[in-house]
Design a protein around this motif. Structure first.
Motif, PDB file in Angstrom:
ATOM      1  N   TYR A 136       0.808  -1.212   0.000  1.00  0.00           N
ATOM      2  CA  TYR A 136       0.000   0.000   0.000  1.00  0.00           C
ATOM      3  C   TYR A 136       0.851   1.276   0.000  1.00  0.00           C
ATOM      4  O   TYR A 136       1.937   1.309   0.554  1.00  0.00           O
ATOM      5  CB  TYR A 136      -0.938  -0.003   1.213  1.00  0.00           C
ATOM      6  N   ASP A 137       0.287   2.339  -0.610  1.00  0.00           N
ATOM      7  CA  ASP A 137       0.902   3.675  -0.611  1.00  0.00           C
ATOM      8  C   ASP A 137       2.207   3.716  -1.415  1.00  0.00           C
ATOM      9  O   ASP A 137       3.212   4.244  -0.963  1.00  0.00           O
ATOM     10  CB  ASP A 137       1.130   4.122   0.859  1.00  0.00           C
ATOM     11  N   VAL A 138       2.172   3.154  -2.596  1.00  0.00           N
ATOM     12  CA  VAL A 138       3.370   3.128  -3.454  1.00  0.00           C
ATOM     13  C   VAL A 138       3.127   3.910  -4.755  1.00  0.00           C
ATOM     14  O   VAL A 138       3.523   3.496  -5.851  1.00  0.00           O
ATOM     15  CB  VAL A 138       3.809   1.676  -3.781  1.00  0.00           C
ATOM     16  N   GLY A 139       2.454   5.047  -4.622  1.00  0.00           N
ATOM     17  CA  GLY A 139       2.036   5.845  -5.783  1.00  0.00           C
ATOM     18  C   GLY A 139       3.192   6.375  -6.619  1.00  0.00           C
ATOM     19  O   GLY A 139       4.332   6.483  -6.149  1.00  0.00           O
ATOM     20  N   VAL A 140       2.896   6.750  -7.860  1.00  0.00           N
ATOM     21  CA  VAL A 140       3.932   7.036  -8.846  1.00  0.00           C
ATOM     22  C   VAL A 140       4.659   8.350  -8.603  1.00  0.00           C
ATOM     23  O   VAL A 140       5.712   8.585  -9.189  1.00  0.00           O
ATOM     24  CB  VAL A 140       3.346   7.062 -10.274  1.00  0.00           C
ATOM     25  N   SER A 141       4.110   9.238  -7.753  1.00  0.00           N
ATOM     26  CA  SER A 141       4.830  10.494  -7.550  1.00  0.00           C
ATOM     27  C   SER A 141       6.031  10.290  -6.615  1.00  0.00           C
ATOM     28  O   SER A 141       6.800  11.201  -6.384  1.00  0.00           O
ATOM     29  CB  SER A 141       3.881  11.569  -7.008  1.00  0.00           C
ATOM     30  N   GLY A 142       6.180   9.094  -6.081  1.00  0.00           N
ATOM     31  CA  GLY A 142       7.375   8.745  -5.310  1.00  0.00           C
ATOM     32  C   GLY A 142       7.819   7.371  -5.792  1.00  0.00           C
ATOM     33  O   GLY A 142       7.679   6.370  -5.095  1.00  0.00           O
ATOM     34  N   ILE A 143       8.352   7.347  -6.984  1.00  0.00           N
ATOM     35  CA  ILE A 143       8.542   6.093  -7.715  1.00  0.00           C
ATOM     36  C   ILE A 143       9.482   5.140  -6.969  1.00  0.00           C
ATOM     37  O   ILE A 143       9.393   3.907  -7.118  1.00  0.00           O
ATOM     38  CB  ILE A 143       9.064   6.405  -9.138  1.00  0.00           C
ATOM     39  N   HIS A 144      10.360   5.697  -6.114  1.00  0.00           N
ATOM     40  CA  HIS A 144      11.298   4.845  -5.374  1.00  0.00           C
ATOM     41  C   HIS A 144      10.567   3.907  -4.403  1.00  0.00           C
ATOM     42  O   HIS A 144      11.041   2.820  -4.115  1.00  0.00           O
ATOM     43  CB  HIS A 144      12.282   5.714  -4.595  1.00  0.00           C
ATOM     44  N   ARG A 145       9.407   4.338  -3.911  1.00  0.00           N
ATOM     45  CA  ARG A 145       8.657   3.452  -3.014  1.00  0.00           C
ATOM     46  C   ARG A 145       8.221   2.185  -3.743  1.00  0.00           C
ATOM     47  O   ARG A 145       8.172   1.092  -3.195  1.00  0.00           O
ATOM     48  CB  ARG A 145       7.425   4.176  -2.466  1.00  0.00           C
ATOM     49  N   LEU A 146       7.887   2.372  -5.031  1.00  0.00           N
ATOM     50  CA  LEU A 146       7.491   1.224  -5.832  1.00  0.00           C
ATOM     51  C   LEU A 146       8.719   0.395  -6.208  1.00  0.00           C
ATOM     52  O   LEU A 146       8.720  -0.842  -6.090  1.00  0.00           O
ATOM     53  CB  LEU A 146       6.772   1.714  -7.096  1.00  0.00           C
ATOM     54  N   LEU A 147       9.769   1.083  -6.630  1.00  0.00           N
ATOM     55  CA  LEU A 147      10.991   0.367  -7.046  1.00  0.00           C
ATOM     56  C   LEU A 147      11.594  -0.387  -5.872  1.00  0.00           C
ATOM     57  O   LEU A 147      12.211  -1.447  -6.054  1.00  0.00           O
ATOM     58  CB  LEU A 147      12.000   1.354  -7.638  1.00  0.00           C
ATOM     59  N   GLY A 148      11.413   0.118  -4.670  1.00  0.00           N
ATOM     60  CA  GLY A 148      11.907  -0.557  -3.476  1.00  0.00           C
ATOM     61  C   GLY A 148      11.163  -1.845  -3.173  1.00  0.00           C
ATOM     62  O   GLY A 148      11.520  -2.589  -2.266  1.00  0.00           O
ATOM     63  N   ASN A 149      10.088  -2.095  -3.909  1.00  0.00           N
ATOM     64  CA  ASN A 149       9.317  -3.327  -3.704  1.00  0.00           C
ATOM     65  C   ASN A 149       9.301  -4.203  -4.951  1.00  0.00           C
ATOM     66  O   ASN A 149       8.387  -5.016  -5.120  1.00  0.00           O
ATOM     67  CB  ASN A 149       7.888  -2.957  -3.310  1.00  0.00           C
ATOM     68  N   MET A 150      10.341  -4.041  -5.780  1.00  0.00           N
ATOM     69  CA  MET A 150      10.386  -4.774  -7.046  1.00  0.00           C
ATOM     70  C   MET A 150      10.306  -6.281  -6.861  1.00  0.00           C
ATOM     71  O   MET A 150       9.750  -6.988  -7.711  1.00  0.00           O
ATOM     72  CB  MET A 150      11.659  -4.413  -7.813  1.00  0.00           C
ATOM     73  N   ASP A 151      10.851  -6.793  -5.764  1.00  0.00           N
ATOM     74  CA  ASP A 151      10.816  -8.248  -5.567  1.00  0.00           C
ATOM     75  C   ASP A 151       9.380  -8.761  -5.454  1.00  0.00           C
ATOM     76  O   ASP A 151       9.023  -9.790  -6.017  1.00  0.00           O
ATOM     77  CB  ASP A 151      11.654  -8.649  -4.343  1.00  0.00           C
ATOM     78  N   HIS A 152       8.523  -7.985  -4.760  1.00  0.00           N
ATOM     79  CA  HIS A 152       7.125  -8.416  -4.662  1.00  0.00           C
ATOM     80  C   HIS A 152       6.434  -8.339  -6.019  1.00  0.00           C
ATOM     81  O   HIS A 152       5.626  -9.205  -6.373  1.00  0.00           O
ATOM     82  CB  HIS A 152       6.378  -7.538  -3.653  1.00  0.00           C
ATOM     83  N   ILE A 153       6.751  -7.275  -6.745  1.00  0.00           N
ATOM     84  CA  ILE A 153       6.161  -7.116  -8.080  1.00  0.00           C
ATOM     85  C   ILE A 153       6.564  -8.287  -8.986  1.00  0.00           C
ATOM     86  O   ILE A 153       5.735  -8.850  -9.706  1.00  0.00           O
ATOM     87  CB  ILE A 153       6.643  -5.778  -8.717  1.00  0.00           C
ATOM     88  N   MET A 154       7.855  -8.658  -8.906  1.00  0.00           N
ATOM     89  CA  MET A 154       8.350  -9.705  -9.799  1.00  0.00           C
ATOM     90  C   MET A 154       7.857 -11.094  -9.402  1.00  0.00           C
ATOM     91  O   MET A 154       7.803 -12.000 -10.233  1.00  0.00           O
ATOM     92  CB  MET A 154       9.883  -9.697  -9.826  1.00  0.00           C
ATOM     93  N   ASN A 155       7.490 -11.286  -8.150  1.00  0.00           N
ATOM     94  CA  ASN A 155       7.058 -12.603  -7.681  1.00  0.00           C
ATOM     95  C   ASN A 155       5.557 -12.845  -7.811  1.00  0.00           C
ATOM     96  O   ASN A 155       5.080 -13.944  -7.524  1.00  0.00           O
ATOM     97  CB  ASN A 155       7.458 -12.798  -6.216  1.00  0.00           C
ATOM     98  N   ALA A 156       4.811 -11.840  -8.213  1.00  0.00           N
ATOM     99  CA  ALA A 156       3.357 -11.983  -8.252  1.00  0.00           C
ATOM    100  C   ALA A 156       2.908 -12.815  -9.450  1.00  0.00           C
ATOM    101  O   ALA A 156       3.571 -12.837 -10.489  1.00  0.00           O
ATOM    102  CB  ALA A 156       2.713 -10.603  -8.322  1.00  0.00           C
ATOM    103  N   LYS A 157       1.777 -13.505  -9.303  1.00  0.00           N
ATOM    104  CA  LYS A 157       1.138 -14.179 -10.438  1.00  0.00           C
ATOM    105  C   LYS A 157       0.126 -13.224 -11.085  1.00  0.00           C
ATOM    106  O   LYS A 157      -0.071 -13.228 -12.293  1.00  0.00           O
ATOM    107  CB  LYS A 157       0.401 -15.454  -9.971  1.00  0.00           C
ATOM    108  N   VAL A 158      -0.531 -12.460 -10.274  1.00  0.00           N
ATOM    109  CA  VAL A 158      -1.471 -11.427 -10.733  1.00  0.00           C
ATOM    110  C   VAL A 158      -1.286 -10.234  -9.817  1.00  0.00           C
ATOM    111  O   VAL A 158      -1.071 -10.401  -8.613  1.00  0.00           O
ATOM    112  CB  VAL A 158      -2.949 -11.867 -10.607  1.00  0.00           C
ATOM    113  N   ILE A 159      -1.387  -9.025 -10.386  1.00  0.00           N
ATOM    114  CA  ILE A 159      -1.307  -7.829  -9.562  1.00  0.00           C
ATOM    115  C   ILE A 159      -2.584  -7.021  -9.726  1.00  0.00           C
ATOM    116  O   ILE A 159      -3.065  -6.823 -10.845  1.00  0.00           O
ATOM    117  CB  ILE A 159      -0.093  -6.945  -9.965  1.00  0.00           C
ATOM    118  N   ILE A 160      -3.131  -6.607  -8.598  1.00  0.00           N
ATOM    119  CA  ILE A 160      -4.275  -5.689  -8.610  1.00  0.00           C
ATOM    120  C   ILE A 160      -3.729  -4.329  -8.234  1.00  0.00           C
ATOM    121  O   ILE A 160      -3.199  -4.139  -7.138  1.00  0.00           O
ATOM    122  CB  ILE A 160      -5.352  -6.144  -7.604  1.00  0.00           C
ATOM    123  N   ALA A 161      -3.817  -3.365  -9.172  1.00  0.00           N
ATOM    124  CA  ALA A 161      -3.279  -2.023  -8.930  1.00  0.00           C
ATOM    125  C   ALA A 161      -4.444  -1.059  -8.717  1.00  0.00           C
ATOM    126  O   ALA A 161      -5.232  -0.825  -9.628  1.00  0.00           O
ATOM    127  CB  ALA A 161      -2.417  -1.575 -10.100  1.00  0.00           C
TER     128      ALA A 161
END
Lengths: 252, 252, 252, 252, 252, 252, 252, 252
Positions: free
Chosen positions: E153-178
């Motif tokens: 939660y709270d990984v919005g695009v105006s602070g892209i590092h918050r999302l990039l800091g969670n790349m492992d979760h993104i890469m391990n997902a089978k489906v992502i709900i954004a």
């Protein structure tokens, strides 16, 4: 500020009766009074004695309305007219000033109404019973601005005989304000019958695909009758003001 | 049909000079003529000699326009005015009738213009150069209907000094037609400066979020100036007609 | 994370002072702190001492706002600024933290304001009285971010002399925030008069075809004046932030 | 017209060097020249030597554009810049004047470009290849107005590494113009990475529910990044002008 | 009803084990049960033991929800899941049935959750804190349908590092709900980073030109990333259901 | 007023049994009665004995509704039917008149229902449980106007077997009213199955991109099935009235 | 760039095999190639041998498309797939490269198709004949990405038996792409019949109130069936890509 | 497929005259014929001899239309009716089949028209001359389906006497189709005058704020007259089909 006043001001500077710094100041400061830090009360150019000053009440606190009204009356204004005035604010103002409140049109008047003048009568017609509050805002505005007003309510186009049964009023009008919600067809039919200007007022009466008056607004803008122009949704005041301006055009 | 005419018709029936069947027929047939099977030409109630009859050219074939114009002229009409007339149709009609075509306003006139009458001048103002075609439709319409017209083009609000430099024209107008696209702010500023009715005409000039004139239309409907009413996008004719009606209101 | 910091980090890995695993972790974890499970507080890159941290209060519970504020203050932040803060939440926070609440702009401040800096003054102008809450959000935001702010309220375009009477303020501004509802024409007129950037803020003030600020928004996007850009409806904060950024651009 | 100039004018009247009638005339006539009957060319207040005059070419005939350009050059203007110039008009003007035409940005320049000045660089970024014409209009506008411009094309958010790989350019910018169609997310991501003002330009690139750029426009207005403001769809010129104004703000 | 079942039914008729009238009746009556006169409870085709039945609570009275739940449990259903369940209805049902209510997601469960199954993890990401209620509806729905869920939660695009800091979760997902409101850019950025299907959920979080989620919806529909599809505004349930269907697709 | 009545009236004038002034008056006054100053009650042309008069309750005060109802009953009307009647108004009227109130359909009846007549049955179908209030308004309206009504609720297209299981009702209907919110697909599917007219009623049931029924409305207007026409969102009354008119068309 | 790759890169720096400057460069430059100055060709992370690279042809000149295709093929790519490719561009490319062009789907392929893989079949269904071009874009995309595709065209909901007559295909699908214009009801009905994910594609087929596909889009977003998600109007490619991703999800 | 036919089919299976596999096949295959791979021609349930089969021509190639028409005629169909048929396709078909083409209504007929039947006359009325093409589509459709049609063109509401002069036709109709663009008021006025069902058809005639027929559509949906329902913009065919269905309802 028109050209005539500007030349006069410059003449005063030229003949030495007005120092240039004061002239610059006058150009800036003359046309309005500050009320607290929330409004600049506009003491309009050509206001004749007895013509009411108008306060648009929406989005203003009751204290602000009272303050503005007092400033106006203090400037020698005889009549003050307030639109979009909710009951609670009206009662608050009544404690201080002799306000007469009209609940249907949500308007208040402090002071006396001017006697009717102008070229002729303003007719205010509505499509249905639910359009009456907006129509009353228009009618009272026109009365406050010195017009004789004739009301023709509930003459919508789905019962065309009700309108045709009032043809004499339609034919005798100098300006007609046609107020309607839902399909907004009244101005088109009246515009085809009358030979005077028609001010169309869409109302937010309706549901579903009326979209808060948009259906009526679009219908009125697309009227196939000539001599029809349109004001904002529920803008009874604007229609009454425009009608009065037209009815008094010869006096200008 | 107004009450007076109805009573007169009924009196003719009562005194035996008009059989009831004919009266019923008259009520039905009198006000219009059929032209081919595509139009009913409306011979309006109170049309005075010399006032032009108007044909809305859009959506009509050149043959239909010619047919309607001939019917009108054949009924004794001295002047015929055609709006939304494309060049190709104009040239087709010119072969048969003495049409004068104005390419900017896309209007055509057959016959003579009436001399200017009415209470005063109609001012037509535009925000920019691109609004001129719509403004010309308004101006020519007003002229055809017997008004003196003053043009005030390219006085948009982003260079407010151009407008202020023409205050004398603004102050001398009886009616002002304010034509603007893009942000549509011209009528608001003029409405605040003038003390005569302002007819606002949004134009489809602009791009992107102007949405073909919707931005200007909404701005005009929401004008905070009093005495402003609005016609359809690009509806120069409607504005010119309304302005003429107001300018001639005392004669009615 | 900019190129400079990245090279520095990689150098630390290269010279053995930072193990690669820790570097990867640092890249991921450094820029934000978790607060409960509902927010990641962003400790921005180049934040200088004394610049306030900002909390957007809408859609957050009073407990969440308090939690975030405490985390920020605990990280050594001297000033915390909260926008869209309703009174009830403000009172809840006041029990724990020394919050100063501004009811008109619905903002709260914990800590001291920075002294004004930047290239010059930020002028905040409104079309009417009802636009003041949004204007105040902009003005307070600019002040919190270290700007001298001049307020110029109720100078709408339907009374153009009120605006022209304040030309000296318009001409002395480094950035102007023009706030208006209804027809939204203020930024166009100011944009034509001023030679500095104008940030236009549409407000949801109006009724009927104002569609909650859409009419003003479209007018501003279609402004024929150059040097005008637009933020979201009622987004006083965004305008204040942008204005401050421009006013401090030389320091960067 | 600012207060200083007004006082000076009035002083000339006061000391007899300027007759009041001439002063009134000057107030009205000074700021613009009439070109034919279709345009009032605005000779702006504080225009410094070497700054180009700008003609908005859309909705003007090639003859009108040529006429306006000649008037400008005849007034001593060294450089004339024309936007929204279609190829056909460009070729028509080239016969008379030494115009350089840029087909991608649909702009034309007569005269020399000024050397870059201002506080720093203006970065122009696009989401995709199709956004380039709008971006070029922005970039060329900024160059014409005396800015060093860096182009960063095809760095859309669906391949975020392309943007991150250009972080040094993002960090070195004084102002960033972010141009994007479709979902319009580029300004939000850049706004979160950069600490300078971001001017967002939605483009009409896209299909279906992009609604001619509306989707991108709405996204940009709703950007959750601070320091982002928006211009009209496809308004590259407006963005370039605004960026230049910000980049030169310290000189004012 | 698929072809296989139809053939089997017809075979029973052919071999005399089922009279034709009963077959016709069965075809009509079998798939649903009437509950009172207000609902037809659908006992779905291939429902396996242990999979919950779902009630959409919006627009139903608390008595109706209770009635439907009882009918379901009476048909042997082990788990009942209720969405869009307001607190008042939840408390009413609790008196009769062992309901567990989740106030954030406004969902209720009667019975046990199934153990996680499917191909992998479902990641639910949000742009901001205010999107969490919709995200929780999605997450709980996916859990109820037998999926392991990871919240980001709270990984919005105006602070892209918050999302990039969670790349492992993104890469391990089978489906992502954004899940995102405002500019709705999250699915585009995630769609560009991940190589699994992304279900985009616009939320009504925002104000002004977010138009109750329309801005986010349009942005998501126009996503330039491949592998993104969209559900209705605030439709967390639909996203959770779709994600579960994809995660269990190999079992079908 | 039709031609036959007009001829008869004129004959009365011709044979001296009716003075012309009275005829003119009759033409104007006959078709409606004034109730207070807020409504003109329409005593319709061809109303047969026993057919109810209808009051649209929305936007009318309880006092107005009572007043209109009394006028109608006083004119000899046997049955009065009130739609969009809120509970509070119903209870107010009950004190004076023997009203039967139906809370689901928000309708009230004073007097007896007519026995069913017409060519056959009117089927009212809904997509879901939440559409029932609108469907009941349609159903009760049809019953009040003398139709046998069959209700087929909760047969939405996402469980097509529920609809197919009721094919006998679909095939036996003379007119079908298909009521649906959300995606509004029910009329298309029914229109493809049935060979009688289908009146489609979009409801405001849904959320997000249903836009208060607009999604369903658009779907129904775009139905690819022939024999489907549409009424306003939530307009159960209009559908019931239209269905009754069709069902009784042979009697006219 | 995922965590794993980042750690590996940092390890190379740590053990001295990669100088930090080169690492920084690699982080920036690796994932894309510049093509001219108009595009950055994205060489995706995990691209396996034989998977086609995709070019979105709309808004690109034929020269740009050819340039990008050559760059891809030059990078060792075996198959290149081009969407939204107009005939003229296709013929231009054919002169240089062995392109196979499909006129219905407006797609082109250079190189061989991969053999079908994935969990099962992708069914592509359309409501009508006019939806076929969009459906073909989806079908060809899925085939190019390695899926077996079954076409089920002209099975719209107004003739529900056509759909029911194909229930075996519906039941055997792993993913269904439902393509429809007009009222857009097909995905709802299929979603209720099938138990696999349904990707809904609205098309711009229709007229009047279909608003270029908006009616279908809204209907699909409001589908009352579970397991339906939506892509942009006419976005056959997006649907085919999403379907392929789901069909290959187990392989990831 | 209705219950009766299903029972009959199942009886055939039960008594051995129909093997179950064939029955399943029949259920699937019977109602339509495949034409090439682009259409499924629907041989409707209850089609009586002599009733024309209809092809919707829009979005189909001339080859497809010809193919479908031949299939229909080959199935024994006597008359084929084609709507939305452009001239070029008509001329292509004429080479092979004896098509009669109507250019105004853009319809074609192969075979003989049925003699008029039904309860009475269908009246088709238009507001203006430009609405005639849509009206003709409605009129011809009704004629093709066996109805006597009366045309009443150019009777718009801005000249109400033209409509009132045709009251006898209005009063004698069994069904009225009211076709209008611009403000779309015609159905409301006719609906108030007539006591038969009115099918309203908005047309895209108009400009500016008519938004391609949306203004008329909204007006018609909001009609305050009872007994009015609406079809899609420009959907003359749908109106003619619905009218015929109502006119023949007693025969069903």
């Amino acid at each position: 500020m028109d050209k005539h006043e500007l030349t006069k001001l410059l003449n005063s500077v030229a003949d030495g009766t007005l120092p240039p710094e004061e002239a610059a100041l006058k150009l800036k400061m003359e046309p309005f009074h500050e009320v607290g830090d929330y409004a600049k009360v506009d003491i309009h150019r050509g206001i004749r004695q007895g013509v009411p000053e108008i306060i648009y009440g929406a989005g203003k606190t009751k204290e602000q309305i009272l303050g503005i009204a007092k400033t106006m009356l203090g400037s020698g204004q005889e009549t003050v007219f307030i639109t979009r005035l909710i009951k609670e604010s009206a009662e608050f103002i009544k404690k201080d000033l002799p306000l007469e409140y009209n609940e249907t049109s949500r308007t208040g008047i402090i002071g006396k109404l001017p006697p009717p003048s102008g070229l002729g009568k303003v007719v205010v017609a509505t499509g249905g019973t639910s359009d009456i509050p907006v129509a009353e805002e228009a009618a009272v505005t026109a009365e406050v601005l010195g017009n004789e007003v004739e009301r023709l309510y509930d003459v919508g186009v789905s019962g065309i005989h009700r309108l045709l049964g009032n043809m004499d009023h339609i034919m005798n009008a100098k300006v007609i304000i046609a107020v309607a919600g839902m399909e907004g067809a009244l101005p088109s039919v009246i515009g085809g019958l009358a030979d005077c200007p028609v001010i169309a007022v869409p109302t937010s009466v309706g549901y579903g695909a009326s979209f808060g008056g948009v259906a009526a607004l679009l219908a009125m803008l697309n009227s196939c009758a000539s001599g029809v122009s349109v004001v904002n949704i529920d803008n009874g005041f604007g229609a009454g003001y425009m009608a009065s301006m037209i009815n008094h055009i010869a006096e200008k």
